[in-house]
Design a protein around this motif. Structure first.
Motif, PDB file in Angstrom:
ATOM      1  N   CYS A  65       5.177  74.479 -24.200  1.00 59.96           N
ATOM      2  CA  CYS A  65       4.324  74.748 -23.039  1.00 59.96           C
ATOM      3  C   CYS A  65       4.943  74.362 -21.696  1.00 59.96           C
ATOM      4  O   CYS A  65       4.958  75.138 -20.773  1.00 59.96           O
ATOM      5  CB  CYS A  65       2.998  74.015 -23.233  1.00 59.96           C
ATOM      6  SG  CYS A  65       1.867  74.125 -21.843  1.00 59.96           S
ATOM      7  N   ALA A  83      -1.100  72.206 -14.508  1.00 58.37           N
ATOM      8  CA  ALA A  83       0.202  72.640 -15.012  1.00 58.37           C
ATOM      9  C   ALA A  83       1.234  72.538 -13.890  1.00 58.37           C
ATOM     10  O   ALA A  83       0.992  72.993 -12.776  1.00 58.37           O
ATOM     11  CB  ALA A  83       0.112  74.073 -15.523  1.00 58.37           C
ATOM     12  N   VAL A 134       6.233  74.728 -16.566  1.00 63.52           N
ATOM     13  CA  VAL A 134       5.409  75.784 -17.156  1.00 63.52           C
ATOM     14  C   VAL A 134       5.779  77.102 -16.477  1.00 63.52           C
ATOM     15  O   VAL A 134       5.846  77.178 -15.245  1.00 63.52           O
ATOM     16  CB  VAL A 134       3.908  75.476 -16.965  1.00 63.52           C
ATOM     17  CG1 VAL A 134       3.050  76.612 -17.489  1.00 63.52           C
ATOM     18  CG2 VAL A 134       3.545  74.157 -17.643  1.00 63.52           C
TER      19      VAL A 134
END
Length: 162
Positions: A65, A83, A134
Protein backbone atom coordinates in the motif's frame (compact mmCIF):
# COMPACT_ATOMS: atom_id res chain seq x y z
CA UNK A 1 12.73 20.26 16.22
CA UNK A 2 15.58 22.28 14.71
CA UNK A 3 17.14 19.01 13.52
CA UNK A 4 13.87 18.15 11.75
CA UNK A 5 13.69 21.59 10.14
CA UNK A 6 17.28 21.27 8.90
CA UNK A 7 16.53 17.91 7.31
CA UNK A 8 13.40 19.26 5.61
CA UNK A 9 15.32 22.23 4.20
CA UNK A 10 18.08 19.97 2.88
CA UNK A 11 15.67 17.58 1.16
CA UNK A 12 13.63 19.83 -1.10
CA UNK A 13 13.78 17.32 -3.96
CA UNK A 14 11.76 14.59 -2.33
CA UNK A 15 12.52 10.95 -2.89
CA UNK A 16 11.89 7.84 -0.88
CA UNK A 17 15.20 8.14 1.01
CA UNK A 18 14.26 11.68 2.03
CA UNK A 19 10.87 10.60 3.29
CA UNK A 20 12.45 7.74 5.22
CA UNK A 21 14.86 10.25 6.79
CA UNK A 22 11.97 12.38 8.03
CA UNK A 23 10.06 9.39 9.33
CA UNK A 24 13.20 8.10 11.04
CA UNK A 25 13.27 11.35 13.03
CA UNK A 26 9.82 10.44 14.37
CA UNK A 27 11.08 7.16 15.80
CA UNK A 28 10.89 8.32 19.40
CA UNK A 29 8.07 10.87 19.44
CA UNK A 30 5.21 12.42 17.50
CA UNK A 31 6.49 15.25 15.27
CA UNK A 32 4.97 18.03 13.22
CA UNK A 33 6.08 17.82 9.58
CA UNK A 34 5.38 20.18 6.67
CA UNK A 35 3.02 18.87 4.00
CA UNK A 36 3.90 19.60 0.37
CA UNK A 37 7.67 19.42 0.74
CA UNK A 38 8.40 15.70 0.93
CA UNK A 39 4.85 14.46 0.49
CA UNK A 40 1.24 15.59 0.13
CA UNK A 41 -1.55 13.82 2.00
CA UNK A 42 -4.94 12.42 1.00
CA UNK A 43 -7.50 12.21 3.82
CA UNK A 44 -10.41 9.81 3.52
CA UNK A 45 -12.89 8.19 5.87
CA UNK A 46 -11.98 5.01 7.70
CA UNK A 47 -14.48 2.27 8.38
CA UNK A 48 -15.23 -0.77 6.25
CA UNK A 49 -14.97 1.05 2.90
CA UNK A 50 -11.83 2.95 3.82
CA UNK A 51 -10.22 -0.29 4.95
CA UNK A 52 -11.22 -1.86 1.62
CA UNK A 53 -9.26 0.94 -0.13
CA UNK A 54 -6.13 0.09 1.88
CA UNK A 55 -6.54 -3.65 1.29
CA UNK A 56 -6.89 -3.05 -2.46
CA UNK A 57 -3.69 -0.99 -2.45
CA UNK A 58 -1.91 -3.79 -0.55
CA UNK A 59 -2.62 -6.00 -3.58
CA UNK A 60 -2.38 -3.59 -6.53
CA UNK A 61 0.65 -1.50 -5.53
CA UNK A 62 3.97 -3.26 -5.27
CA UNK A 63 5.37 -3.98 -2.77
CA UNK A 64 2.28 -2.90 -0.82
CA UNK A 65 0.00 0.00 0.00
CA UNK A 66 2.47 2.65 1.13
CA UNK A 67 2.44 4.72 4.34
CA UNK A 68 -0.98 5.49 5.85
CA UNK A 69 -1.66 7.17 9.20
CA UNK A 70 -4.88 6.39 11.10
CA UNK A 71 -6.57 9.23 12.99
CA UNK A 72 -9.21 7.58 15.13
CA UNK A 73 -11.80 9.14 17.43
CA UNK A 74 -10.58 12.71 17.07
CA UNK A 75 -12.65 15.62 18.42
CA UNK A 76 -15.03 15.46 15.45
CA UNK A 77 -15.77 11.79 16.04
CA UNK A 78 -14.59 11.02 12.51
CA UNK A 79 -12.23 8.13 11.95
CA UNK A 80 -9.94 8.91 9.03
CA UNK A 81 -6.98 7.58 7.12
CA UNK A 82 -4.21 9.86 5.91
CA UNK A 83 -2.26 8.50 2.92
CA UNK A 84 1.18 9.96 2.19
CA UNK A 85 1.37 10.62 -1.57
CA UNK A 86 4.06 12.23 -3.75
CA UNK A 87 4.50 16.02 -3.47
CA UNK A 88 2.48 18.14 -5.90
CA UNK A 89 -0.32 15.53 -6.05
CA UNK A 90 -2.73 18.17 -4.66
CA UNK A 91 -2.24 20.30 -7.80
CA UNK A 92 -3.93 17.69 -9.96
CA UNK A 93 -6.14 15.78 -7.49
CA UNK A 94 -9.72 15.23 -8.67
CA UNK A 95 -11.48 12.72 -6.44
CA UNK A 96 -14.32 13.71 -4.14
CA UNK A 97 -13.95 10.58 -1.96
CA UNK A 98 -10.69 11.94 -0.54
CA UNK A 99 -9.36 15.42 0.19
CA UNK A 100 -5.80 16.11 -0.93
CA UNK A 101 -3.63 18.68 0.83
CA UNK A 102 -0.36 20.07 -0.48
CA UNK A 103 0.36 22.55 2.30
CA UNK A 104 0.14 23.04 6.03
CA UNK A 105 1.55 20.65 8.62
CA UNK A 106 0.73 17.18 9.84
CA UNK A 107 1.37 15.41 13.12
CA UNK A 108 3.28 12.21 12.36
CA UNK A 109 3.09 9.46 15.00
CA UNK A 110 6.19 7.70 16.29
CA UNK A 111 7.24 5.00 13.86
CA UNK A 112 6.63 2.24 16.43
CA UNK A 113 3.02 3.30 17.17
CA UNK A 114 0.88 0.90 15.15
CA UNK A 115 -2.30 0.82 17.24
CA UNK A 116 -4.60 3.30 19.02
CA UNK A 117 -4.95 5.43 21.06
CA UNK A 118 -4.23 8.60 19.12
CA UNK A 119 -2.56 8.78 15.75
CA UNK A 120 -0.90 5.57 14.62
CA UNK A 121 0.51 3.94 11.49
CA UNK A 122 -2.14 1.85 9.73
CA UNK A 123 0.53 1.01 7.16
CA UNK A 124 3.96 2.08 8.41
CA UNK A 125 6.71 3.33 6.17
CA UNK A 126 8.98 0.31 6.49
CA UNK A 127 12.14 1.27 4.63
CA UNK A 128 13.63 -2.19 4.11
CA UNK A 129 10.42 -3.69 2.73
CA UNK A 130 8.58 -0.68 1.41
CA UNK A 131 10.37 2.20 -0.25
CA UNK A 132 7.54 4.18 -1.77
CA UNK A 133 4.67 6.52 -1.07
CA UNK A 134 1.04 5.69 -1.85
CA UNK A 135 0.48 5.88 -5.60
CA UNK A 136 -2.07 8.63 -6.31
CA UNK A 137 -3.53 7.01 -9.44
CA UNK A 138 -4.12 3.66 -7.73
CA UNK A 139 -5.42 5.46 -4.62
CA UNK A 140 -7.91 7.49 -6.66
CA UNK A 141 -9.11 4.36 -8.47
CA UNK A 142 -9.57 2.48 -5.18
CA UNK A 143 -11.40 5.44 -3.60
CA UNK A 144 -13.75 5.68 -6.58
CA UNK A 145 -14.36 1.93 -6.53
CA UNK A 146 -15.04 1.58 -2.78
CA UNK A 147 -16.52 5.07 -2.20
CA UNK A 148 -15.87 5.65 1.50
CA UNK A 149 -18.11 8.43 2.77
CA UNK A 150 -16.49 11.83 2.17
CA UNK A 151 -14.12 13.04 4.83
CA UNK A 152 -15.14 16.08 6.83
CA UNK A 153 -14.27 19.54 5.48
CA UNK A 154 -10.93 20.70 6.78
CA UNK A 155 -9.50 17.19 7.02
CA UNK A 156 -8.49 16.01 10.46
CA UNK A 157 -7.04 17.38 13.67
CA UNK A 158 -3.74 15.78 12.69
CA UNK A 159 -3.54 18.18 9.72
CA UNK A 160 -3.28 21.96 9.87
CA UNK A 161 -3.90 23.94 6.71
CA UNK A 162 -1.35 26.43 5.48
Amino acid sequence: MSELAAVVRSLRDANDDAVRAILTLTADAERVVSVGVLFDVVVFSAGRRGLAVIHELDVTQRPGCGPVIASMNDATGADQYIALVPPRTARRWSCCEGQCFGGGTIRVPPSARQAPPGLYWMRPFDGARQTHLVGPVLLRQALERHRPRPSLPGGTRALRAA
